[in-house]
Design a protein around this motif. Structure first.
Motif, PDB file in Angstrom:
ATOM      1  N   HIS A 619       9.632  -1.355   5.467  1.00 55.85           N
ATOM      2  CA  HIS A 619       8.565  -1.122   6.434  1.00 55.85           C
ATOM      3  C   HIS A 619       7.297  -0.731   5.697  1.00 55.85           C
ATOM      4  O   HIS A 619       6.686   0.284   5.978  1.00 55.85           O
ATOM      5  CB  HIS A 619       8.971  -0.017   7.414  1.00 55.85           C
ATOM      6  CG  HIS A 619      10.133  -0.420   8.270  1.00 55.85           C
ATOM      7  ND1 HIS A 619      10.010  -1.224   9.371  1.00 55.85           N
ATOM      8  CD2 HIS A 619      11.457  -0.162   8.169  1.00 55.85           C
ATOM      9  CE1 HIS A 619      11.191  -1.435   9.911  1.00 55.85           C
ATOM     10  NE2 HIS A 619      12.088  -0.808   9.196  1.00 55.85           N
ATOM     11  N   PRO A 621       3.334  -1.243   4.408  1.00 57.53           N
ATOM     12  CA  PRO A 621       2.166  -1.693   5.164  1.00 57.53           C
ATOM     13  C   PRO A 621       1.738  -3.140   4.879  1.00 57.53           C
ATOM     14  O   PRO A 621       0.921  -3.661   5.597  1.00 57.53           O
ATOM     15  CB  PRO A 621       1.079  -0.714   4.749  1.00 57.53           C
ATOM     16  CG  PRO A 621       1.574  -0.027   3.539  1.00 57.53           C
ATOM     17  CD  PRO A 621       3.036  -0.073   3.573  1.00 57.53           C
ATOM     18  N   SER A 623       2.294  -7.113   5.054  1.00 54.63           N
ATOM     19  CA  SER A 623       3.238  -7.826   5.907  1.00 54.63           C
ATOM     20  C   SER A 623       3.666  -9.132   5.274  1.00 54.63           C
ATOM     21  O   SER A 623       3.366 -10.195   5.772  1.00 54.63           O
ATOM     22  CB  SER A 623       2.595  -8.098   7.244  1.00 54.63           C
ATOM     23  OG  SER A 623       1.546  -9.002   7.046  1.00 54.63           O
ATOM     24  N   GLN A 677       6.341  -4.306   9.773  1.00 57.40           N
ATOM     25  CA  GLN A 677       5.553  -3.119  10.073  1.00 57.40           C
ATOM     26  C   GLN A 677       5.644  -2.871  11.545  1.00 57.40           C
ATOM     27  O   GLN A 677       5.354  -3.759  12.333  1.00 57.40           O
ATOM     28  CB  GLN A 677       4.084  -3.399   9.830  1.00 57.40           C
ATOM     29  CG  GLN A 677       3.650  -3.310   8.444  1.00 57.40           C
ATOM     30  CD  GLN A 677       2.247  -3.856   8.432  1.00 57.40           C
ATOM     31  OE1 GLN A 677       2.090  -5.029   8.252  1.00 57.40           O
ATOM     32  NE2 GLN A 677       1.256  -3.032   8.650  1.00 57.40           N
TER      33      GLN A 677
END
Length: 1464
Positions: A619, A621, A623, A677
């Motif tokens: 997860h 930041p 993508s 995210q």
């Protein structure tokens, strides 16, 4: 010692001559020291524990009550008397008449004691339970010792102070101490009340007066709640599993070293296991995930012990006291017989022995009941905590472990295996208690009979290996039978889930045959098991008698001087009776241990299995998404920008759904990772709907925000549906969303995701199941660039080309890899795979509207499953159980069997009474030949007859058990057969209104009861009943006055029984009613796992599970307490029987022989247990016989029309395929509106007719009528001039073909799914597969046609399943084909394949298409337009387009201008 004490109190401490006279008494010094100090010492030792609550100052003190003040005042007065006594002693001292030391010490001790009592009273105010058990025992002890001093004082006519003092003080401990009415009276029940379970009496009365409901039951105590227990278990489990896993690694390492090839082994199995996962469980593969995969072993029992050790220790203490007292009774019996035989003995001795017998029996029963109470409590706690653990595991389990077991097997872990643990916990202490009792009995027997006991013990030892052998055999059978049961339930589950298909294809007989074969195997094993059981029952019933025969015979034969007298014989007999219980229990406990072992292994494998590995999902930041997935996805690298709408397209089986699963972390990754995210929301391809209200389904545990909720309903086009539903959004949706149509389910599923307001939306083809105009609406309002979700990241898997021009990015998958991706225009310009794809399908796709409906949902007037007629059975259980049920069961067993079983039992007990009377006569010989030599002839006669009677007893029992085994299997066969054939004959409407779980329950739980529980209960009941009658008979023979006492005892017994049985039955009913939700909630969770995980709602579901389990625990706990309540009262009756038989023996001392007294009392000692069992068995039988009623009720459900009637259609019918509807009307159920309101039309031979209409127009009802799934309410349907209502259902259904909307497959081979009756040769099957475009796929499978399809066809993609359904239709080649919107969940390519195949292969058949997309029927000969159950237009598509009617309006919506635009 005694000298010091005599000096201390100034008189004789002990002198036996005090007792050797009719008015015996204890010396004063003894009374002043020992009798005073015992109670005081007891209190002093235990006081610190009682004062602990004062130190824990957190607790609030409860308010002062009148009772408390009274108690304190009385205690203060007692203290004052003690002070006064001390003062008197000092006054005496002053007066110079030297008082004795005892006169100082005792009052001083009493002052301290009463002070402690005051403190304890005060300390108890910190506790919920206001009185103290320790004080209660202290009062009882003081009372007993006080009585002795009191009668001495009365005799001396001195002061009465001490006695009155004690009576006063004792009295107030008996007062009921609960002044508040809490949620659970047990918490505040007084000591006496908890020991006798008196706090429960109110519930028993309530249950007798009216049927109990859940609201009447008291809440669980906090420490018994699932949440509390499972938290502790969880903690201990973690540490234990860690250790076990370390062990497992060690084992693996050793194994590798042994195989000397560490490298190859591990790599191989890893890769192979991947393949196996993909190919479903292939038979031959020996990969890591085969059935013999290693798993952490041996941690479960340790964990349970660590969690529940307190309970275990406490119950051990109670059991020890009880076991000790068990051996006191035979010794007292011995003294009593000696007393009766001795003319010189004093009367008071007899009364003392009788009283002691009574007290021993009383304390024994109190301890035993407390012990059992703890054990059962342990049982339910273990079950609850295991259930919670299994549930929790199911939420986190990895897909590999999940694939190892079907939903049914997982539910079985919860129902069967956790239940096993519960049953085991009840008897776990017998493991040490039985050997202990056996050893003690042997010691006492040795004291009676000397070495001759060894003969008896030898016999017992010989029986052990026999028993061991039987147990191992039985274990094998049990394991086999579990497999059979699992398999039978699996098929049963599938039958019920796919019942619609079975009916449409007339396949019921094939599946019935499959189940019958398994059932036959199951019953064969059951019969063998019963044989083994009867042999072991025979061996064990022989045991006590053989043992006593061997011992007595050896004893008499060894030495001339050994004469068997009453004392020896009956003490020995009662010791042998004591021996009987542990000897019989041990094998039962061992075999139950064996079963629990199987369960332990299953649970350890499941609970110790691997969890889902989400480490591939990051997860961070940034993508970026990078994934490599095995087999279905070769290697995918994607980058999705936040807030974009990405479409994923590709042919069937190209890995679209796998891509979504991978993002959810449901796949096993090999390398690479995914970065996500923000939060996820997920809409699966097949909507998952919970059994809850519509509103709950959408909110899915989020807070209600009314404005947003309304906005979502509007966007998802649910408002019109809410108007149709009976209770709007409060409508209860049945299991699996049974009362919603496919499109409605999908929209609810979408609404859930939208309402959830996540950052990323994964949409797995959500538009496939809805009409095209609805699909367009949803795209515009929800998914598209202007929809509700425009700011979110959306990944949309789709088959629909029309929306592709509006998406930001398109990903094209081919064979698990991204072949290209980019925007619509880029991809078109690339002229790649995508461009070809578009060109071939673009023309026909022009926003083709799809019409969608499913049989309910249109006519959604049925409120809900649950409000349907309440389960008749649940109603029945509130009433008395009817006698006819027993008769019905016995009829199934067969009257001949029943009669002879009863006769054999009778004969057995006649022999039993005979044996005992003979023994009694034998022992009286000791008096007859007092000082003479015992004649050898007489001796041999005595032994011989005794032996013969014993053998007869065992033989009759053996005959009885063998006969009953046969009878029971016979009954099981008959009942299952009736149930199965009836369930397969009931009409479809029954399945629509009955939850599957309820029907499955009949086949699982109730059939199990009939198979295994009822025969046992019947047998036990019979033998208990006979045993009690024979015992009472023997006592009455000895002391005829006893007959008078039987009457009041009998009345008391009867009333307790009636009260209890009615309450117990209600509680058992509540138990079964509250148990099903646990399993159905679990089944629902397992099937919706990916959704629950995607939303991250595991915690909420855990809590829901906990509360469901707690509700069930409440009723089970109450039932357990009711059993204890009863047992204590019955054992009291038993103790009274013992007391009176002893008392009468003492009273009629001169007239009785020792032998007959021994007989009567040793029988009485036995009766307590038996009385208890009789009630237990009656109530168990009454509870279990309900299963017969439940099964019977489902054999009485109204059937559909017969499968085959006398009127058979001609061979080769229908040859032309003409269909005529003549004023045809139909309704779903008698109480509902008409769905088709008088349809009249002709369909000519080989004509292709499209049926269209908005949702709810009655399109699906039309197909149901052709197959007579719905019977006509008026009018007729003629096929080739034959009225279809005149012929049998199978004759009709086998001659029509349907390609249904939901592709349902069954577990079994692929071939079985195409041709369950093996009617067609292989080449025809291959031909059908080839035409259905599956041939290459099937040829590539290692097993070809015999490829195993997993439950529900899980290991094929939806498109492939649809093609299998097409192949079914092709194989059958009937003259009439009905196509029920078979193109719903299929991508364009497959759709195209299906359409082409149907056009070419069914050219000379009549084809009715329930239209889904208008373009599919534009080339039909005619189109039938339905509206509200009537035909409004019926003509060729060209005509209808010219005529400005309903059809042309629909066509306009779909962008079809004239029929020629369809290029096909």
């Amino acid at each position: 010692m005694s000298a010091a004490l005599e000096e201390f109190c100034g008189s004789v401490f002990w002198n036996a001559s005090f007792l050797a006279r009719p008015d015996a008494d204890l010396p004063i010094c003894f009374q002043q020291t020992v009798l005073v100090w015992i109670p005081i010492g007891f209190l002093w030792i235990f006081t610190p524990w009682q004062l602990l609550p004062m130190c824990k100052s957190k607790a609030k003190k409860s308010s002062l009550t009148k009772l408390y003040i009274t108690k304190q005042v009385l205690a203060a007065l007692l203290m004052l008397t003690a002070v006064a006594e001390l003062a008197l002693a000092f006054v005496g001292d002053v007066r110079q008449d030297q008082p004795l030391p005892v006169q100082y010490t005792n009052p001083s001790l009493y002052i301290v004691t009463w002070l402690l009592v005051l403190l304890i009273h005060d300390a108890r105010r910190f506790c919920l339970r206001r009185d103290s058990g320790i004080l209660f025992c202290f009062w009882i002890l003081s009372l007993l010792s006080g009585i002795v001093s009191f009668q001495s004082l009365i005799r001396k006519a001195l002061q009465v102070r001490l006695g009155r003092k004690l009576f006063d003080s004792c009295h107030h401990s008996w007062l009921p101490l609960s002044t508040r009415d809490p949620s659970n009276p047990e918490v505040t029940a007084s000591f006496l009340s908890s020991v006798t379970f008196d706090w429960y009496t109110s519930m028993v009365f309530k249950g007798y007066r009216k049927p109990l409901e859940m609201e009447d039951l008291w809440d669980l105590k906090d420490k018994d709640k699932t949440k509390t227990i499972s938290a502790i278990l969880e903690k201990n489990m973690k540490t234990m599993v860690k250790k076990a896993q370390a062990e497992m690694e060690k084992r693996k390492r050793k194994k590798r070293l042994r195989e000397n090839d560490p490298d190859h082994g591990s790599n191989m199995s890893k890769a192979q296991s991947q393949d196996i996962l993909v190919l479903g469980k292939r038979k031959g593969a020996k990969g890591d995930s085969g059935p013999h995969k290693d798993f952490p072993k041996g941690w479960l029992l340790k964990t349970l012990f660590k969690t529940f050790w307190q309970n275990l220790l406490l119950s051990v203490a109670f059991k020890l006291v009880h076991d000790g007292l068990v051996f006191v009774s035979p010794q007292l019996l011995k003294l009593l017989i000696a007393f009766v035989s001795d003319p010189e003995a004093f009367a008071w001795q007899g009364y003392l022995y009788a009283t002691l017998l009574f007290l021993a029996a009383l304390v024994q029963s109190l301890c035993l009941q407390q012990h059992f109470h703890l054990c059962f409590q342990l049982g339910i706690s273990v079950r609850a905590s295991l259930t919670a653990a299994i549930y929790k595991k199911a939420l986190t389990v990895s897909s590999a472990t999940r694939k190892e077991s079907t939903v049914g097997e997982t539910v079985n872990l919860m129902s069967a295996d956790a239940q096993r643990f519960m049953d085991m916990a009840n008897f776990i202490h017998q493991l040490w208690s039985c050997p202990l009792q056996i050893v003690l009995s042997i010691v006492f027997l040795w004291m009676e009979l000397g070495p001759s006991v060894l003969a008896g013990i030898g016999v017992m030892v010989l029986l052990i290996p026999i028993n061991g052998f039987l147990v191992t055999k039985a274990k094998g059978i049990q394991v086999r039978n579990m497999k059979n049961k699992d398999e039978r339930m699996k098929i049963m589950n599938e039958i019920l889930n796919g019942i619609k298909i079975l009916k449409l294809f007339a396949w019921e007989p094939s599946f019935e045959k499959r189940i019958k074969e398994i059932r036959a195997r199951e019953l064969r094993d059951l019969l063998n098991f019963s044989y083994l059981q009867s042999i072991s029952i025979f061996v064990f019933s022989c045991a006590p008698f053989l043992v006593s025969l061997a011992s007595f015979a050896v004893y008499v034969l060894v030495d001339e001087n050994n004469i068997l007298d009453a004392q020896k014989a009956f003490t020995a007999i009662s010791l042998f009776n004591v021996l009987r219980f542990p000897m019989a229990m041990l094998p039962m406990v061992i075999s139950s241990l064996v079963q629990t072992n199987v369960s332990t292994e299953r649970l350890e494998r499941y609970l110790g299995g691997e969890d889902l590995d989400t480490s591939a999902i990051h997860h961070d930041p940034i993508s970026v998404q990078l994934l490599t997935w095995p087999s279905c996805l070769c290697s995918v690298t994607l980058d999705i920008t936040p807030g974009s709408l990405v479409a994923v397209v590709g042919a069937v089986g190209s890995g679209k759904s796998s891509l979504v699963s991978a993002m959810l972390g449901e796949m096993e990754n090999i390398k690479g990772h995914i970065n996500i995210q923000g939060s996820l929301a997920y809409v699966p391809q097949q909507a998952w709907i919970q059994n809850a209200t519509l509103k709950d389904n959408i909110l899915f545990g989020s807070e209600l925000d009314e404005a947003r909720y309304q906005q979502v309903l509007k966007a998802c086009a649910l408002l019109p549906d809410l108007e149709l539903l009976p209770a709007g959004d409060q409508t209860e949706i049945g299991e699996k969303g049974i009362n919603l149509s496919g499109g409605q389910k999908q929209r609810v599923s979408l609404a859930r995701a939208v309402y959830n307001n996540a950052d990323i939306y994964l949409l797995d083809d959500p538009l496939s199941a809805v009409d095209a105009h609805v699909g367009k609406y949803l795209f515009d309002h929800v998914l598209g660039p202007k929809g509700l979700l425009q700011k979110k990241t959306r990944i949309l898997v789709t088959h629909s080309i029309s929306f592709l021009s509006q998406v930001d990015n398109i990903v094209v998958l081919v064979a698990g890899a991204v072949s290209e991706h980019g925007s619509y225009s880029t991809l078109l310009a690339n002229r790649g795979a995508f461009a070809q794809f578009l060109n071939s399908y673009g023309a026909q796709e022009k926003d083709a509207p799809d019409e969608k409906d499913e049989e309910q949902g249109d006519e959604n007037t049925e409120p809900c499953v649950e409000e349907g007629p309440d389960d008749v059975v649940t109603m029945t259980m509130k009433r008395e159980v009817k006698f006819s049920m027993y008769l019905r069961y016995l009829r199934a067993v067969g009257w001949g069997f029943s009669f002879w079983v009863a006769m054999s039992y009778l004969a057995q007990y006649v022999a039993f009474v005979g044996t005992n009377l003979w023994l009694s006569a034998w022992t009286d010989d000791a008096q007859l030949y007092l000082n003479q030599t015992y004649p050898p002839g007489q001796r041999d006669l005595r032994i011989g007859v005794f032996g013969a009677l014993g053998v007869a007893q065992a033989l009759f029992l053996f005959i009885a058990t063998i006969l009953s085994a046969h009878g029971a299997v016979q009954a099981s066969r008959v009942m299952h057969q009736r149930l199965l054939s009836n369930i397969l004959h009931v009409p479809m409407s029954f399945f629509d209104t009955t939850p599957t779980g309820r029907i499955v329950n009949r086949f699982a739980k109730d059939i199990f009861t009939v198979d295994e529980t009822i025969p046992m209960s019947f047998r036990s009941w019979l033998s208990c009943f006979m045993a009690i009658i024979s015992t009472l008979l023997m006592i009455s023979l000895a002391t005829p006055f006893f007959a008078l006492i039987i009457i009041p005892l009998g009345i008391f017994y009867y009333f307790v029984l009636r009260f209890y049985v009615s309450t117990s039955r209600q509680l058992r009913r509540l138990d079964s009613v509250t148990r099903s939700p646990i399993y159905s909630h679990f089944g629902e969770t397992v099937s919706g796992l990916s959704v629950i995980r995607a939303y991250g709602h595991q915690e909420r579901f855990l809590q829901q599970n906990e509360s469901t389990v707690d509700i069930n625990q409440k009723s089970v706990y109450s039932w357990i307490v009711s059993n204890r309540w009863l047992a204590i009262r019955l054992e009291f009756v038993g103790s009274l029987v013992v007391f009176f038989s002893a008392l009468l023996a003492v009273i009629s001392k001169g007239t009785l022989e020792g032998g007959i007294v021994g007989l009567s009392i040793s029988s009485a000692l036995n009766v307590t247990q038996t009385l208890n069992w009789l009630v237990r068995m009656s109530s168990e039988l009454e509870t279990n016989i309900v299963a017969v009623e439940r099964i019977h009720e489902y054999t009485k459900v109204k059937n559909e029309a017969p499968w085959v009637t006398g009127k058979r259609p001609p061979h080769g019918w229908p040859s032309k395929g003409e269909i005529q509807f003549i004023d045809y009307k139909v309704r779903y159920r008698p109480e509902l509106e008409l769905v088709l309101q008088g349809i009249t039309c002709d369909i000519r031979s080989t004509e292709k007719v499209g049926v269209v209409g908005r949702t709810g127009a009655g399109k699906s009802s039309l197909t149901n009528c052709l197959f007579r799934v719905l019977e006509a309410a008026g009018g007729t349907i003629m096929i080739d001039g034959l009225d279809i209502s005149m012929i049998g259902l199978h004759d009709l259904r086998q001659n029509l073909t349907i390609i249904p909307q939901d592709p349902v497959l069954f577990s079994g081979t692929l071939r079985m799914n195409l041709d369950p009756f093996d009617q067609y040769p292989d080449e025809e099957v291959w031909k059908a597969l080839e035409l259905a475009h599956l041939k290459t796929y099937v040829q590539d499978l290692p097993e070809g046609l015999f490829h195993l399809v997993s439950e529900g066809g899980e290991n094929l993609s939806v498109g492939q399943r649809q093609l299998v359904c097409l192949a079914r239709a092709l194989l059958r080649k009937a003259k009439i084909l009905i196509l029920d919107e078979a193109t719903a969940a299929v991508d364009l390519e497959t759709d195209h394949l299906i359409q082409t195949t149907i056009r070419s292969e069914f050219a000379n058949c009549t084809v009715l298409t329930i239209a889904h997309r208008l373009h599919t029927i534009m080339d039909s000969n005619r189109v039938m337009v339905l509206q509200a159950g009537r035909i409004v237009e019926y003509n060729s598509p060209e005509e209808l387009l010219q005529k400005q009617g309903l059809f042309s309006a629909m066509a306009k919506d779909a962008g079809i201008i004239n029929a020629q635009t369809t290029v096909l």
